[in-house]
Design an enzyme around this catalytic site. Sequence first.
Site, PDB file in Angstrom:
ATOM      1  N   TRP A 197      71.890  28.886  15.741  1.00  0.00           N
ATOM      2  CA  TRP A 197      70.912  28.290  14.845  1.00  0.00           C
ATOM      3  C   TRP A 197      71.619  27.942  13.521  1.00  0.00           C
ATOM      4  O   TRP A 197      72.439  28.708  13.032  1.00  0.00           O
ATOM      5  CB  TRP A 197      69.760  29.284  14.575  1.00  0.00           C
ATOM      6  CG  TRP A 197      68.830  28.768  13.519  1.00  0.00           C
ATOM      7  CD1 TRP A 197      67.878  27.806  13.663  1.00  0.00           C
ATOM      8  CD2 TRP A 197      68.808  29.151  12.142  1.00  0.00           C
ATOM      9  NE1 TRP A 197      67.261  27.560  12.461  1.00  0.00           N
ATOM     10  CE2 TRP A 197      67.814  28.375  11.505  1.00  0.00           C
ATOM     11  CE3 TRP A 197      69.540  30.066  11.379  1.00  0.00           C
ATOM     12  CZ2 TRP A 197      67.520  28.495  10.144  1.00  0.00           C
ATOM     13  CZ3 TRP A 197      69.252  30.178  10.021  1.00  0.00           C
ATOM     14  CH2 TRP A 197      68.242  29.404   9.414  1.00  0.00           C
ATOM     15  N   ASP A 364      54.327  18.808   8.468  1.00  0.00           N
ATOM     16  CA  ASP A 364      54.982  19.805   9.333  1.00  0.00           C
ATOM     17  C   ASP A 364      54.044  20.978   9.588  1.00  0.00           C
ATOM     18  O   ASP A 364      52.814  20.861   9.478  1.00  0.00           O
ATOM     19  CB  ASP A 364      56.319  20.225   8.675  1.00  0.00           C
ATOM     20  CG  ASP A 364      57.377  20.619   9.686  1.00  0.00           C
ATOM     21  OD1 ASP A 364      57.345  21.779  10.149  1.00  0.00           O
ATOM     22  OD2 ASP A 364      58.231  19.782  10.019  1.00  0.00           O
ATOM     23  N   ARG A 441      60.302  35.109  16.520  1.00  0.00           N
ATOM     24  CA  ARG A 441      59.635  34.521  15.352  1.00  0.00           C
ATOM     25  C   ARG A 441      58.132  34.856  15.376  1.00  0.00           C
ATOM     26  O   ARG A 441      57.288  33.978  15.159  1.00  0.00           O
ATOM     27  CB  ARG A 441      59.823  32.994  15.337  1.00  0.00           C
ATOM     28  CG  ARG A 441      59.711  32.403  13.937  1.00  0.00           C
ATOM     29  CD  ARG A 441      59.420  30.909  13.968  1.00  0.00           C
ATOM     30  NE  ARG A 441      59.525  30.355  12.629  1.00  0.00           N
ATOM     31  CZ  ARG A 441      58.967  29.225  12.242  1.00  0.00           C
ATOM     32  NH1 ARG A 441      58.263  28.504  13.073  1.00  0.00           N
ATOM     33  NH2 ARG A 441      59.108  28.800  11.021  1.00  0.00           N
ATOM     34  N   TRP A 475      57.873  17.499  17.893  1.00  0.00           N
ATOM     35  CA  TRP A 475      57.562  18.502  18.930  1.00  0.00           C
ATOM     36  C   TRP A 475      58.597  19.608  18.827  1.00  0.00           C
ATOM     37  O   TRP A 475      59.743  19.430  19.212  1.00  0.00           O
ATOM     38  CB  TRP A 475      57.605  17.813  20.291  1.00  0.00           C
ATOM     39  CG  TRP A 475      57.365  18.670  21.503  1.00  0.00           C
ATOM     40  CD1 TRP A 475      57.766  19.953  21.724  1.00  0.00           C
ATOM     41  CD2 TRP A 475      56.682  18.280  22.699  1.00  0.00           C
ATOM     42  NE1 TRP A 475      57.379  20.384  22.962  1.00  0.00           N
ATOM     43  CE2 TRP A 475      56.706  19.376  23.590  1.00  0.00           C
ATOM     44  CE3 TRP A 475      56.060  17.102  23.114  1.00  0.00           C
ATOM     45  CZ2 TRP A 475      56.145  19.320  24.860  1.00  0.00           C
ATOM     46  CZ3 TRP A 475      55.501  17.058  24.383  1.00  0.00           C
ATOM     47  CH2 TRP A 475      55.531  18.161  25.238  1.00  0.00           C
ATOM     48  N   ASP A 476      58.151  20.739  18.316  1.00  0.00           N
ATOM     49  CA  ASP A 476      59.069  21.843  18.036  1.00  0.00           C
ATOM     50  C   ASP A 476      59.028  22.870  19.158  1.00  0.00           C
ATOM     51  O   ASP A 476      58.115  22.875  19.995  1.00  0.00           O
ATOM     52  CB  ASP A 476      58.654  22.487  16.701  1.00  0.00           C
ATOM     53  CG  ASP A 476      59.827  23.075  15.941  1.00  0.00           C
ATOM     54  OD1 ASP A 476      60.845  23.381  16.571  1.00  0.00           O
ATOM     55  OD2 ASP A 476      59.698  23.241  14.714  1.00  0.00           O
ATOM     56  N   MET A 477      60.004  23.780  19.171  1.00  0.00           N
ATOM     57  CA  MET A 477      60.055  24.872  20.163  1.00  0.00           C
ATOM     58  C   MET A 477      60.918  25.956  19.532  1.00  0.00           C
ATOM     59  O   MET A 477      62.133  25.886  19.547  1.00  0.00           O
ATOM     60  CB  MET A 477      60.711  24.328  21.433  1.00  0.00           C
ATOM     61  CG  MET A 477      60.536  25.203  22.634  1.00  0.00           C
ATOM     62  SD  MET A 477      62.083  25.907  23.181  1.00  0.00           S
ATOM     63  CE  MET A 477      61.603  26.640  24.707  1.00  0.00           C
ATOM     64  N   CYS A 524      62.594  18.914  18.657  1.00  0.00           N
ATOM     65  CA  CYS A 524      63.116  19.894  17.717  1.00  0.00           C
ATOM     66  C   CYS A 524      63.018  21.240  18.408  1.00  0.00           C
ATOM     67  O   CYS A 524      62.112  21.457  19.210  1.00  0.00           O
ATOM     68  CB  CYS A 524      62.248  19.861  16.455  1.00  0.00           C
ATOM     69  SG  CYS A 524      62.672  21.090  15.216  1.00  0.00           S
ATOM     70  N   ASP A 546      68.332  22.793  11.523  1.00  0.00           N
ATOM     71  CA  ASP A 546      67.574  23.244  10.352  1.00  0.00           C
ATOM     72  C   ASP A 546      68.471  23.333   9.131  1.00  0.00           C
ATOM     73  O   ASP A 546      67.988  23.506   8.014  1.00  0.00           O
ATOM     74  CB  ASP A 546      66.969  24.632  10.616  1.00  0.00           C
ATOM     75  CG  ASP A 546      65.623  24.533  11.312  1.00  0.00           C
ATOM     76  OD1 ASP A 546      65.052  23.430  11.366  1.00  0.00           O
ATOM     77  OD2 ASP A 546      65.142  25.571  11.808  1.00  0.00           O
TER      78      ASP A 546
END
Length: 739
Positions: A197, A364, A441, A475-477, A524, A546
Amino acid sequence: MPILVQHHQFHLQTDHTSYILQVMENGELGQLYYGRRIHDRTSYPDLTAREEHGAIPAWRLNRPDFQPETLKQEFASLGKGDYRDPAFQITSPDGSRISEFHYVAYQLETGKQRLAGLPSTFATDDDVQTLTLMLNDTVSQLTLALQYTVFPHQDVIVRSASFTNTGQQTLMLNRAMSSQLDLPDANYDFMQFSGSWARERHLVRSPLHSGTQRIGSLRGASSHQQNPAMILARSTTDEDHGSAFGFNLIYSGNFLDQVEVDAFGTARILIGINPEEFGWQLTPGEQFQTPEAVLSYTDAGLNQLSQQMGEFYQRHLVNPHFAQAPRPVLINNWEGTYFNFDEAKLTAIASDAKKLGIEMFVLDDGWFGHRDDDTTSLGDWDVYAQKLPNGIAHLAAKIHGMALKFGLWFEPEMISIDSDLYRAHPEWTVKTPHREMTPGRNQFVIDMANPAVVDYLYGKISRLIEDAHLDYIKWDMNRNITEAYSPTLPASQQLEFAHRYMLGVYQLYGRLTTDYPDVLFESCASGGGRFDLGMMAYAPQAWTSDDTDAVERLKIQFGTSYGYPQTMMGAHVSAVPNDQTGRITPIETRAAVAYFGDLGYELDVTKCSTAEKAAIKTQVAFYKAHRELFQQGKFYRLDSPFAGDGNVGSWQVVSADGQHAIAARYQVLNHPNPAYNRLYLRGLQADQRYRIAGNDHVYYGDELMNAGVFIPHLQDSTEGIEESFDFSARLLVIDAVEK
Ligand code: GLA
C-alpha cells in the site's frame, strides 16, 4: 494471414514475431518457437532436435529419446514424466490424476469472440485471427480447447483455455492455467512490479536461476504486493535495445506468474489463476473457461514492449467509448475533507474548482448511511441525510448547474457490521462457519459469489446513476478477503469461491457498464491494490496509489508504466505537507508528475492561497492544451528512479506523428557542484527540426535524441524556483518547426 497451418504445424505470425507449435508424435502439443519473426517452413528439424538423457522416463520402450521432461510442451500435464509444474491438473472420480490430451482438430476464424462472464479482449479488424485447437482425453472424456488470437500490428498473442466435460462423471479441475510457454534457455532477467500500500509497483529486476521464481496473490485481489504484469528480458536489454517478453493476465483475483528453470536450463512460464485456493467441479456437460493471458515480444527494448502492449490494451481491451476519449480533469474531496463535509463545503470546493478550469467534481467516501469514520455503513448505499439533507440528486444538480461533471465513490464489495445491510443480511458476509471473521479497515467483504448480492448492488448503484445523473463512479475495494467461503456453495464447491467472487464482481461491472455506457468508471483498491487488466476492461482508469507525494509517485508511476499506459493512471495533486509522507514539495513539481496520467486535484481548494490558485489555473490550462499528448501520447521512460541513488527520474510523451513531445526531468535532492547532466530524448524524427519552449535554439531530432539537452544546475539565479532547490521538476515542451 497471420496464422499459417500446415500438416499439424501452426505458425502464428505478427508483424515482427513468430509463435510456432505442432502436434508431437505422442499426439500432444509441442512448442517450437516464440520470438522474432522467422520464415514459414514445412518443418523445423532443428527446433525438434533432442538428445537422450539419463535417468529420466521416456514415452515408450522403443522411444528412449522421447522424454517428456525434455520436451517443449504447449500445455503440459502432470504425472507422465514431465516433472516441471503443469498447466492443468484434473482428478477423476477414481482418484487418478493423469490426463492425456490428444490433438483432434483446429478451427480458424477471423476476428475474435469475447469470453462469456470474464473481461476479455475484442477485435473488429479483419486482420485479427483466432485459432482454436481442440484436444481430447478419451479416458476422462474431457475436451480441451486452446484459444490463440493473433493481433499482428501490436505483436500480441492472447491465449486462454477451456475445459469441457463430455462424459457422465463429475471431474475436479485442480489447476487451470491460461498460458504456458517453454523457452529453450533461461538467460533472462525476471522483471516484476512489487510493493505495498502507498508503494505500489516498484520495479524489481533479477536474473533467473535454477528452480522456481514466482509472484502471485491469494488475497482475492491482484494486490498491491505483486502485479500480474511480468517481463522476461535479456540481461543486456534496456529501454531502447534488446529482447524482452511481456506477459499479463486479464484478471483481478488470485493469480500466479511463475518461471521454472529446469536441469537443462530451459524456462517454463505459467500464467493464470493461482492454483492454491482453487478447484472447480466439472459436472457432465459443464465448461470451465480460464481468463486470457497476454503475450508479447520485441527485440527493440522495454519502451517498445510497453508501448505495443499499451496500444493493444487501448485498442482491444478498454471500452472503445472511453479508450481514446479525453479524460476529465477532476477534483476529489477525499484528502481535502475526509469524512468531514456538508453540502455547503462541497459546493464551495466545486465552485472554486470550476473557476480554475477543473471539469469534474468527485464526492468520495462518507456520503451514505451514517458514515463519519470507517467503522460504519458500508452496504447502505443511501444518502447520509444529516450530512446531505437535500440528497445526492440535489447536490449533483447543483454541481451540474455549475457546468461540472459529477462523480460518486462506492465500495460495493464491502459491508460494515454497523449497517442496516448487515442487520438484514448477515449471511451475505464472507465468513467461514464456526470461525471468527478477521476485520480489515474495520470492515468485511460481501459475498459477490451470491447472485442476490450482485442484484442488490446493481439496484442501489443504478438507482443513484439515474437519480443523480452520475458521470463517473470511483469503485473502491479497501480490504482483502479472509475466511474465504460462501454459504451459497456446497462443500464440494468451496474451492470455487475465489473465482466465483471475481465472476460476481465482473457481472456487476458488466451490467452497469452495459446499461450506463456513458458513465466513466475509475477502479481503486486502497489506491493501486487492483491495478490490473481485468478491471481495465470495465474501468478505463484506476487510482494508481493513495500515495500522492510527488517524489514517491515518481517510482510508482515509472514502475506502473512498464505494464500499463499512462492513460490508465489516475494522478492527483494534493496539499502539502503530504498526508502520506509529510514532505513539502513545490506545487509545480506535484503537477509535473501528475500531468503524466489522468490529472486531478485532491485538496480543499477553498483553503488554497491566491498564488496556489493561480498556479492550479495555469496548470489545468496547460494540461488541457496538451491533454491528448499527456493521456494518449507514446510514453518513453528516460532515466529510471530505480537506478543508482534514485535521485533523478525522467520520462517523455510523444505525439503519434512525432511532431510534439513533452519531457520531464525530476530531481529529488539538489546537490552542489554537480556533473554535467544531459537529457536524451526519444521518439522524435531524426531529420525534423524542433524548438523547445523558452529556448531560442532550433535542434534536429537526432541531436535531441543522441547528443541530448543540457540540464543546468539549479542555483540561486534559477528562474521560477523560489524556496528550495530540492524536489524540482523541469518540463520541456518540444514542437516541430515547419521545414
Ligand atoms: C481508499 C481510496 C482513497 C479514498 C478512501 C476512502 O483508501 O484509495 O482514495 O477513496 O479509500 O475511504
